[in-house]
Enzyme design. Structure first.
Site, PDB file in Angstrom:
ATOM      1  N   CYS A  20      41.068  35.015  38.867  1.00  0.00           N
ATOM      2  CA  CYS A  20      41.828  35.650  39.245  1.00  0.00           C
ATOM      3  C   CYS A  20      43.038  35.357  38.816  1.00  0.00           C
ATOM      4  O   CYS A  20      43.236  34.836  38.680  1.00  0.00           O
ATOM      5  CB  CYS A  20      41.683  35.683  41.577  1.00  0.00           C
ATOM      6  SG  CYS A  20      42.667  36.529  41.801  1.00  0.00           S
ATOM      7  N   HIS A  44      52.485  33.017  42.166  1.00  0.00           N
ATOM      8  CA  HIS A  44      51.592  34.154  41.652  1.00  0.00           C
ATOM      9  C   HIS A  44      51.965  35.771  42.022  1.00  0.00           C
ATOM     10  O   HIS A  44      51.436  36.812  42.250  1.00  0.00           O
ATOM     11  CB  HIS A  44      50.420  33.419  41.849  1.00  0.00           C
ATOM     12  CG  HIS A  44      49.918  33.800  42.945  1.00  0.00           C
ATOM     13  ND1 HIS A  44      50.402  32.958  44.198  1.00  0.00           N
ATOM     14  CD2 HIS A  44      48.289  34.307  43.811  1.00  0.00           C
ATOM     15  CE1 HIS A  44      49.622  33.527  45.088  1.00  0.00           C
ATOM     16  NE2 HIS A  44      48.569  33.615  45.017  1.00  0.00           N
ATOM     17  N   HIS A  83      45.114  33.548  38.124  1.00  0.00           N
ATOM     18  CA  HIS A  83      45.894  31.945  39.044  1.00  0.00           C
ATOM     19  C   HIS A  83      45.006  31.042  39.598  1.00  0.00           C
ATOM     20  O   HIS A  83      45.586  29.912  40.096  1.00  0.00           O
ATOM     21  CB  HIS A  83      46.281  33.404  40.190  1.00  0.00           C
ATOM     22  CG  HIS A  83      46.941  34.663  40.025  1.00  0.00           C
ATOM     23  ND1 HIS A  83      47.054  35.966  40.368  1.00  0.00           N
ATOM     24  CD2 HIS A  83      48.465  34.333  39.533  1.00  0.00           C
ATOM     25  CE1 HIS A  83      47.847  36.370  40.048  1.00  0.00           C
ATOM     26  NE2 HIS A  83      48.645  35.811  39.222  1.00  0.00           N
ATOM     27  N   ASN A  84      43.688  31.082  39.395  1.00  0.00           N
ATOM     28  CA  ASN A  84      43.302  30.574  39.340  1.00  0.00           C
ATOM     29  C   ASN A  84      41.412  29.702  38.399  1.00  0.00           C
ATOM     30  O   ASN A  84      40.761  30.104  38.257  1.00  0.00           O
ATOM     31  CB  ASN A  84      42.033  30.875  40.900  1.00  0.00           C
ATOM     32  CG  ASN A  84      41.978  31.101  41.777  1.00  0.00           C
ATOM     33  OD1 ASN A  84      44.104  31.009  41.999  1.00  0.00           O
ATOM     34  ND2 ASN A  84      41.683  32.142  42.299  1.00  0.00           N
ATOM     35  N   HIS A 108      42.988  41.738  46.415  1.00  0.00           N
ATOM     36  CA  HIS A 108      42.805  42.287  44.822  1.00  0.00           C
ATOM     37  C   HIS A 108      43.439  44.005  45.897  1.00  0.00           C
ATOM     38  O   HIS A 108      42.772  44.906  46.525  1.00  0.00           O
ATOM     39  CB  HIS A 108      41.294  42.486  45.090  1.00  0.00           C
ATOM     40  CG  HIS A 108      40.959  41.151  44.559  1.00  0.00           C
ATOM     41  ND1 HIS A 108      39.679  40.347  44.094  1.00  0.00           N
ATOM     42  CD2 HIS A 108      41.807  40.254  44.262  1.00  0.00           C
ATOM     43  CE1 HIS A 108      40.078  38.802  44.118  1.00  0.00           C
ATOM     44  NE2 HIS A 108      41.303  39.107  43.837  1.00  0.00           N
ATOM     45  N   LYS A 118      43.176  50.438  47.639  1.00  0.00           N
ATOM     46  CA  LYS A 118      42.672  49.552  47.617  1.00  0.00           C
ATOM     47  C   LYS A 118      40.866  49.410  47.339  1.00  0.00           C
ATOM     48  O   LYS A 118      40.335  48.928  47.158  1.00  0.00           O
ATOM     49  CB  LYS A 118      43.368  48.405  48.511  1.00  0.00           C
ATOM     50  CG  LYS A 118      44.596  48.107  48.478  1.00  0.00           C
ATOM     51  CD  LYS A 118      45.083  47.673  49.591  1.00  0.00           C
ATOM     52  CE  LYS A 118      43.994  46.005  50.022  1.00  0.00           C
ATOM     53  NZ  LYS A 118      43.835  45.243  48.508  1.00  0.00           N
ATOM     54  N   ALA A 156      45.036  47.409  42.955  1.00  0.00           N
ATOM     55  CA  ALA A 156      44.828  48.675  41.349  1.00  0.00           C
ATOM     56  C   ALA A 156      46.478  49.342  41.564  1.00  0.00           C
ATOM     57  O   ALA A 156      46.395  49.866  42.428  1.00  0.00           O
ATOM     58  CB  ALA A 156      44.092  49.281  40.871  1.00  0.00           C
ATOM     59  N   GLU A 157      47.418  49.103  41.224  1.00  0.00           N
ATOM     60  CA  GLU A 157      48.714  49.567  40.715  1.00  0.00           C
ATOM     61  C   GLU A 157      49.651  50.620  39.819  1.00  0.00           C
ATOM     62  O   GLU A 157      49.161  49.850  39.441  1.00  0.00           O
ATOM     63  CB  GLU A 157      50.050  48.470  41.831  1.00  0.00           C
ATOM     64  CG  GLU A 157      51.065  49.051  42.549  1.00  0.00           C
ATOM     65  CD  GLU A 157      51.939  48.142  43.098  1.00  0.00           C
ATOM     66  OE1 GLU A 157      50.722  47.760  44.751  1.00  0.00           O
ATOM     67  OE2 GLU A 157      52.526  47.465  42.775  1.00  0.00           O
TER      68      GLU A 157
END
EC number: 6.5.1.8
Length: 363
Positions: free
Chosen positions: A71, A281, A228-229, A131, A359, A133-134
């Site tokens: 992720c 993060h 991040h993970n 989660h 989202k 998108a932006e």
């Protein structure tokens, strides 16, 4: 008794919940864990604190990575300039993105060095939870930078979807939360599956970006992609990151909650080891999902949450999710970034302002 050291990167102005600190101390009791760092976005998770890094010279712990292996965040600079963006039109065009990607999955998987067996309906989709998108624009430039203030940017936050979940469940069924000894066969099997999930997550973000950019009638250049993970080799041992950005992979985006600023930063290396070469993060949760919904549902309508204090738009047609992921449920991103800056871990590159956050749609 444990010999693990715990260091939390946070100023007195930051709020760190005791439950998260307690979880760090619980993790410190695991065999082979030597160093633990909590970042300013630290918060309690499902048994494991989120916003933390864990180093072991001898063991790999899959549950410290979690189920969403890989992720992370990708950032693209769009070919279409900011001045040509029409939000009403963009909002209308962003549909059908929950459907499976219609492209050649097998070919894209092969290009990423992955097996065709990893194809599926989830590839190229955002998923739920936090989660998104932006679309963003530059709000502030901090010193000399190559960031283009006239450009439109796309940020994608997603991971390995069900693939990472299956890998963790398989491990837990066989080993529970016991660590895997580096060099042994069981550890090698997990690491191979982990690395596939990492590559799958990077590809997933790339395909999500392609789908968004296609809908908007443009293309884009990927500026960064960070996970991040993960668990990766580090200083002769194994560095686990659970909700922590790497400080050794180039530029990093640190997003605020939906409806707040995102920071583009350059990691500094002089004191990076103090934080296990890791950064916050994001803003980090202040309230759990159930708390957020309970606190906000009586104060705000869904229409209220579809527009933010910055004037940006939110597309989220899941009634529960729009409350669970509301800006109020998160900590102050500006304080998180100040803490990192004061600790000598980052240089600011730019502040990015959200324009439209996507989202999920129901249809």
């Amino acid at each position: 008794m444990t010999g693990a050291t715990i260091h939390i990167v946070a100023s007195p102005e930051s709020w760190i919940e005791q439950a998260a600190v307690d979880q760090l101390h619980q993790t410190a009791r695991l065999e082979g864990i030597d160093r633990i760092v909590g970042l300013p976005d630290l918060h309690a998770g499902r048994g494991i604190a989120v916003g933390a890094a864990f180093w072991s010279p001898s063991h790999v712990y899959p549950h410290l990575v979690g189920s969403d292996i890989g992720c992370g965040m990708g950032l693209w600079r769009c070919a279409m300039p900011l001045r040509k963006l029409r939000l009403d039109a963009a909002e209308r065009k962003l549909r059908g993105l929950e459907e499976p990607w219609s492209g050649d999955q097998v070919a894209r998987l092969a290009d990423a060095g992955l097996s065709r067996d990893l194809a599926g309906e989830a590839l190229g989709t955002i998923g739920g939870g936090n989660h998104f998108a932006e679309l963003l624009r530059v709000e502030t430039l901090h010193g000399d930078t190559e960031v283009d203030p006239a450009a439109l940017y796309l940020m994608v936050h997603s991971g390995s979807r069900g693939l990472g979940h299956a890998i963790l469940e398989r491990h837990l069924a066989q080993h529970n939360v016991a660590g895997l000894i580096a060099g042994e066969e069981a550890c090698a099997r997990y690491l191979a599956a982990h690395d596939d999930a990492m590559a799958w997550a990077v590809l997933n973000r790339e395909l999500i970006a392609k789908r968004f950019l296609d809908r908007l009638g443009t293309t884009g250049e990927r500026l960064l992609d960070i996970c991040h993970n993960s668990v990766t080799p580090h200083r002769g041992g194994w560095l686990h990151r659970k909700g922590a950005a790497p400080a050794d992979k180039g530029l990093v985006v640190i997003p605020g909650s939906r409806g707040d600023m995102t920071y583009l930063v350059r990691p500094r290396q002089e004191r990076a080891d103090e934080a296990l070469h890791s950064l916050a993060h994001g803003a980090g949760r202040k309230w759990s999902r159930s708390e957020a919904k309970d606190k906000l549902v009586r104060r705000f309508s869904i229409a209220d949450l579809e527009r933010t204090k910055l004037g940006s738009r939110v597309i989220c047609e899941d009634r529960d999710l729009i409350y669970e992921e509301a800006q109020q449920a998160y900590k102050d991103i500006h304080q998180v970034v100040r803490d990192l800056e004061q600790a000598g871990l980052i240089d600011l590159i730019a502040t990015l302002r959200p324009l439209l956050t996507y989202k999920t749609r129901r249809a």
